[in-house]
Motif scaffolding. Structure first.
Motif, PDB file in Angstrom:
ATOM      1  N   VAL A 141     -15.389  52.448  28.828  1.00  0.00           N
ATOM      2  CA  VAL A 141     -15.006  51.626  27.680  1.00  0.00           C
ATOM      3  C   VAL A 141     -13.652  52.053  27.140  1.00  0.00           C
ATOM      4  CG1 VAL A 141     -15.573  51.027  25.298  1.00  0.00           C
ATOM      5  CG2 VAL A 141     -17.382  51.093  27.026  1.00  0.00           C
ATOM      6  N   HIS A 142     -13.481  53.343  26.904  1.00  0.00           N
ATOM      7  CA  HIS A 142     -12.226  53.833  26.322  1.00  0.00           C
ATOM      8  C   HIS A 142     -11.067  53.696  27.306  1.00  0.00           C
ATOM      9  CE1 HIS A 142     -13.913  55.216  22.584  1.00  0.00           C
ATOM     10  NE2 HIS A 142     -14.790  55.996  23.200  1.00  0.00           N
ATOM     11  N   MET A 143     -11.316  53.933  28.586  1.00  0.00           N
ATOM     12  CA  MET A 143     -10.253  53.793  29.576  1.00  0.00           C
ATOM     13  C   MET A 143      -9.752  52.353  29.626  1.00  0.00           C
ATOM     14  SD  MET A 143     -10.206  54.392  33.678  1.00  0.00           S
ATOM     15  CE  MET A 143     -10.964  52.775  33.878  1.00  0.00           C
ATOM     16  N   ASN A 144     -10.670  51.398  29.628  1.00  0.00           N
ATOM     17  CA  ASN A 144     -10.276  49.988  29.617  1.00  0.00           C
ATOM     18  C   ASN A 144      -9.406  49.673  28.412  1.00  0.00           C
ATOM     19  OD1 ASN A 144     -11.391  48.940  31.992  1.00  0.00           O
ATOM     20  ND2 ASN A 144     -13.396  48.656  31.067  1.00  0.00           N
TER      21      ASN A 144
ATOM     22  N   GLN B 289      -4.889  53.196  35.391  1.00  0.00           N
ATOM     23  CA  GLN B 289      -6.234  53.616  35.001  1.00  0.00           C
ATOM     24  C   GLN B 289      -6.342  55.143  34.899  1.00  0.00           C
ATOM     25  OE1 GLN B 289      -8.021  51.530  38.267  1.00  0.00           O
ATOM     26  NE2 GLN B 289      -8.956  49.991  36.929  1.00  0.00           N
ATOM     27  N   ALA B 290      -5.773  55.864  35.862  1.00  0.00           N
ATOM     28  CA  ALA B 290      -5.834  57.329  35.824  1.00  0.00           C
ATOM     29  C   ALA B 290      -5.080  57.880  34.623  1.00  0.00           C
ATOM     30  CB  ALA B 290      -5.267  57.910  37.125  1.00  0.00           C
ATOM     31  N   THR B 291      -3.927  57.277  34.309  1.00  0.00           N
ATOM     32  CA  THR B 291      -3.166  57.705  33.138  1.00  0.00           C
ATOM     33  C   THR B 291      -3.942  57.418  31.867  1.00  0.00           C
ATOM     34  OG1 THR B 291      -1.080  57.307  34.304  1.00  0.00           O
ATOM     35  CG2 THR B 291      -0.985  57.405  31.899  1.00  0.00           C
ATOM     36  N   SER B 292      -4.596  56.277  31.802  1.00  0.00           N
ATOM     37  CA  SER B 292      -5.412  55.932  30.639  1.00  0.00           C
ATOM     38  C   SER B 292      -6.617  56.856  30.520  1.00  0.00           C
ATOM     39  CB  SER B 292      -5.874  54.477  30.736  1.00  0.00           C
ATOM     40  OG  SER B 292      -4.760  53.606  30.758  1.00  0.00           O
ATOM     41  N   TYR B 293      -7.185  57.241  31.652  1.00  0.00           N
ATOM     42  CA  TYR B 293      -8.282  58.208  31.680  1.00  0.00           C
ATOM     43  C   TYR B 293      -7.833  59.525  31.047  1.00  0.00           C
ATOM     44  CZ  TYR B 293     -11.458  61.622  33.901  1.00  0.00           C
ATOM     45  OH  TYR B 293     -12.324  62.658  34.153  1.00  0.00           O
ATOM     46  N   CYS B 294      -6.590  59.922  31.316  1.00  0.00           N
ATOM     47  CA  CYS B 294      -6.036  61.155  30.732  1.00  0.00           C
ATOM     48  C   CYS B 294      -5.911  61.080  29.211  1.00  0.00           C
ATOM     49  CB  CYS B 294      -4.646  61.426  31.308  1.00  0.00           C
ATOM     50  SG  CYS B 294      -4.620  62.007  32.994  1.00  0.00           S
TER      51      CYS B 294
ATOM     52  N   ASP C 274     -10.577  58.740  43.171  1.00  0.00           N
ATOM     53  CA  ASP C 274     -11.971  58.429  42.857  1.00  0.00           C
ATOM     54  C   ASP C 274     -12.471  59.382  41.776  1.00  0.00           C
ATOM     55  OD1 ASP C 274     -12.168  56.385  44.727  1.00  0.00           O
ATOM     56  OD2 ASP C 274     -12.738  57.761  46.327  1.00  0.00           O
ATOM     57  N   PHE C 275     -13.024  58.808  40.703  1.00  0.00           N
ATOM     58  CA  PHE C 275     -13.542  59.628  39.611  1.00  0.00           C
ATOM     59  C   PHE C 275     -14.917  59.141  39.190  1.00  0.00           C
ATOM     60  CE2 PHE C 275      -9.094  60.870  38.833  1.00  0.00           C
ATOM     61  CZ  PHE C 275      -9.267  62.234  38.638  1.00  0.00           C
ATOM     62  N   ASP C 276     -15.770  60.098  38.811  1.00  0.00           N
ATOM     63  CA  ASP C 276     -17.060  59.771  38.216  1.00  0.00           C
ATOM     64  C   ASP C 276     -16.847  59.587  36.719  1.00  0.00           C
ATOM     65  OD1 ASP C 276     -18.456  59.994  40.618  1.00  0.00           O
ATOM     66  OD2 ASP C 276     -18.681  62.162  40.374  1.00  0.00           O
ATOM     67  N   LEU C 277     -17.136  58.382  36.210  1.00  0.00           N
ATOM     68  CA  LEU C 277     -16.915  58.066  34.811  1.00  0.00           C
ATOM     69  C   LEU C 277     -18.236  57.774  34.110  1.00  0.00           C
ATOM     70  CD1 LEU C 277     -13.890  55.581  35.075  1.00  0.00           C
ATOM     71  CD2 LEU C 277     -13.826  58.078  34.897  1.00  0.00           C
ATOM     72  N   THR C 278     -18.347  58.233  32.869  1.00  0.00           N
ATOM     73  CA  THR C 278     -19.482  57.850  32.046  1.00  0.00           C
ATOM     74  C   THR C 278     -19.236  56.451  31.514  1.00  0.00           C
ATOM     75  OG1 THR C 278     -18.526  58.690  29.984  1.00  0.00           O
ATOM     76  CG2 THR C 278     -19.755  60.265  31.353  1.00  0.00           C
ATOM     77  N   ASP C 279     -20.276  55.803  31.001  1.00  0.00           N
ATOM     78  CA  ASP C 279     -20.073  54.461  30.459  1.00  0.00           C
ATOM     79  C   ASP C 279     -19.128  54.499  29.270  1.00  0.00           C
ATOM     80  OD1 ASP C 279     -21.855  55.872  28.906  1.00  0.00           O
ATOM     81  OD2 ASP C 279     -23.226  54.189  28.588  1.00  0.00           O
ATOM     82  N   GLU C 280     -19.173  55.590  28.500  1.00  0.00           N
ATOM     83  CA  GLU C 280     -18.271  55.731  27.355  1.00  0.00           C
ATOM     84  C   GLU C 280     -16.820  55.865  27.807  1.00  0.00           C
ATOM     85  OE1 GLU C 280     -18.424  58.158  23.101  1.00  0.00           O
ATOM     86  OE2 GLU C 280     -19.163  59.111  24.923  1.00  0.00           O
ATOM     87  N   GLU C 281     -16.603  56.617  28.872  1.00  0.00           N
ATOM     88  CA  GLU C 281     -15.246  56.771  29.403  1.00  0.00           C
ATOM     89  C   GLU C 281     -14.713  55.446  29.940  1.00  0.00           C
ATOM     90  OE1 GLU C 281     -14.941  61.395  30.945  1.00  0.00           O
ATOM     91  OE2 GLU C 281     -16.046  59.939  32.170  1.00  0.00           O
TER      92      GLU C 281
ATOM     93  N   GLN D  27      -7.111  65.713  31.870  1.00  0.00           N
ATOM     94  CA  GLN D  27      -5.744  65.871  32.357  1.00  0.00           C
ATOM     95  C   GLN D  27      -5.682  66.911  33.471  1.00  0.00           C
ATOM     96  OE1 GLN D  27      -3.658  66.770  28.725  1.00  0.00           O
ATOM     97  NE2 GLN D  27      -3.793  64.663  27.964  1.00  0.00           N
ATOM     98  N   ARG D  28      -6.423  68.004  33.313  1.00  0.00           N
ATOM     99  CA  ARG D  28      -6.444  69.040  34.344  1.00  0.00           C
ATOM    100  C   ARG D  28      -7.074  68.506  35.630  1.00  0.00           C
ATOM    101  NH1 ARG D  28      -8.154  72.129  29.936  1.00  0.00           N
ATOM    102  NH2 ARG D  28     -10.235  72.500  30.795  1.00  0.00           N
ATOM    103  N   LYS D  29      -8.117  67.663  35.496  1.00  0.00           N
ATOM    104  CA  LYS D  29      -8.746  67.074  36.675  1.00  0.00           C
ATOM    105  C   LYS D  29      -7.763  66.204  37.450  1.00  0.00           C
ATOM    106  CE  LYS D  29     -13.571  66.868  35.089  1.00  0.00           C
ATOM    107  NZ  LYS D  29     -14.682  65.955  34.688  1.00  0.00           N
TER     108      LYS D  29
END
Length: 283
Positions: free
Chosen positions: A54-57, A88-93, A45-52, A109-111
């Protein structure tokens, strides 16, 4: 860039040479391994901004193609808490095109690493051993499987405390696209050794001092550095006149002078030992 050009050997050489370290053991993983671990631990579970979001998708498309794993696009694209699977987590990184730029990427990545450690500790040794069996074929490491298996029980009492990115003091240059420049390398290496080893009086080597001066020379001097990054994501190959050669020959000026950089002023720019390496396609 060192890893992309020369695999783990050149990544280790780069770190040891520029940061006065003596790394000998290592573990490298590709996207497949990270996706596998996250999925095996049930996702995060991660708190994502709207910008994150978009980029993660956007990154999920490529990550899914590389790993052959599926994901569900997050809709709507707004800030909130989301449960991320491996893709999704890898893309978040991989996200760096936000206000925090590449520093934000390393923080993400550290998170994820912290979350992996936390969830693995609570998963139990049986689960950890199963993950180990599945993921080990995707790992390149100097350690044997038995060595790692013997370390796993210590994970239960392991914790990640303070983390930080490197460099701690930096500015930006547009000499080769938009890049982060340590200002200067000497003081940053001092801070690194203080952070890692508690050595507040560390004196960087002559190699670090020479490399620090060379970095500033490449970017045209400290006066040409900017406090704010510009042209995010642009590639400026017209100015690629100085490169670090993967064959071990060091810094090479491709502007026509033919100069080679000798970091320790020894007169030797040959690169020394054999630098043969093996790199996975998806690393």
């Amino acid at each position: 860039a060192a890893y992309a050009n020369g695999g783990y050997k050149w990544a280790i050489n780069m770190l040891n040479q520029n940061l006065d370290l003596d790394i000998t053991d290592f573990v490298t993983v590709n996207m497949n391994a990270l996706v596998e671990v996250v999925d095996a631990l049930g996702g995060f579970d991660f708190d994502l901004t709207d910008e994150e979001v978009v980029h993660m998708n956007n990154y999920c498309v490529g990550t899914s193609e590389i790993t052959g794993k599926s994901y569900e696009r997050i809709e709507p694209e707004v800030a909130g808490t989301y449960h991320l699977n491996g893709v999704q987590a890898t893309s978040y990184c991989r996200i760096r095109y936000t206000a925090s730029l590449d520093m934000g990427r390393t923080e993400r990545q550290r998170k994820v690493i912290q979350m992996i450690v936390y969830k693995a500790k609570h998963a139990g040794l049986s689960k950890i051993f199963n993950i180990m069996d599945d993921v080990f074929p995707m790992v390149t490491t100097s350690l044997g499987k038995e060595d790692i298996l013997q370390l796993l029980p210590t994970l239960i009492g392991y914790s990640i405390d303070e983390t930080a990115g490197f460099p701690s003091s930096y500015k930006f240059s547009n000499v080769k696209g938009s890049i982060i420049v340590a200002t200067d390398l000497v003081s940053n290496v001092q801070e690194l050794h203080k952070f890692l080893y508690g050595d507040a009086n560390y004196t960087p080597s002559a190699t670090v001092t020479a490399n620090s001066e060379k970095i500033l020379e490449i970017v045209g001097g400290a006066s040409n550095l900017d406090d704010v990054q510009t042209n995010i994501g642009e590639e400026n190959t017209d100015n690629d006149t100085v490169v670090f050669e993967k064959d071990g020959s060091g810094w090479t000026d491709t502007s026509g002078s033919g100069e080679q950089y000798d970091p320790d002023n020894s007169g030797d720019t040959s690169g020394g030992e054999d630098n043969t390496y093996v790199q996975d396609d998806n690393t």
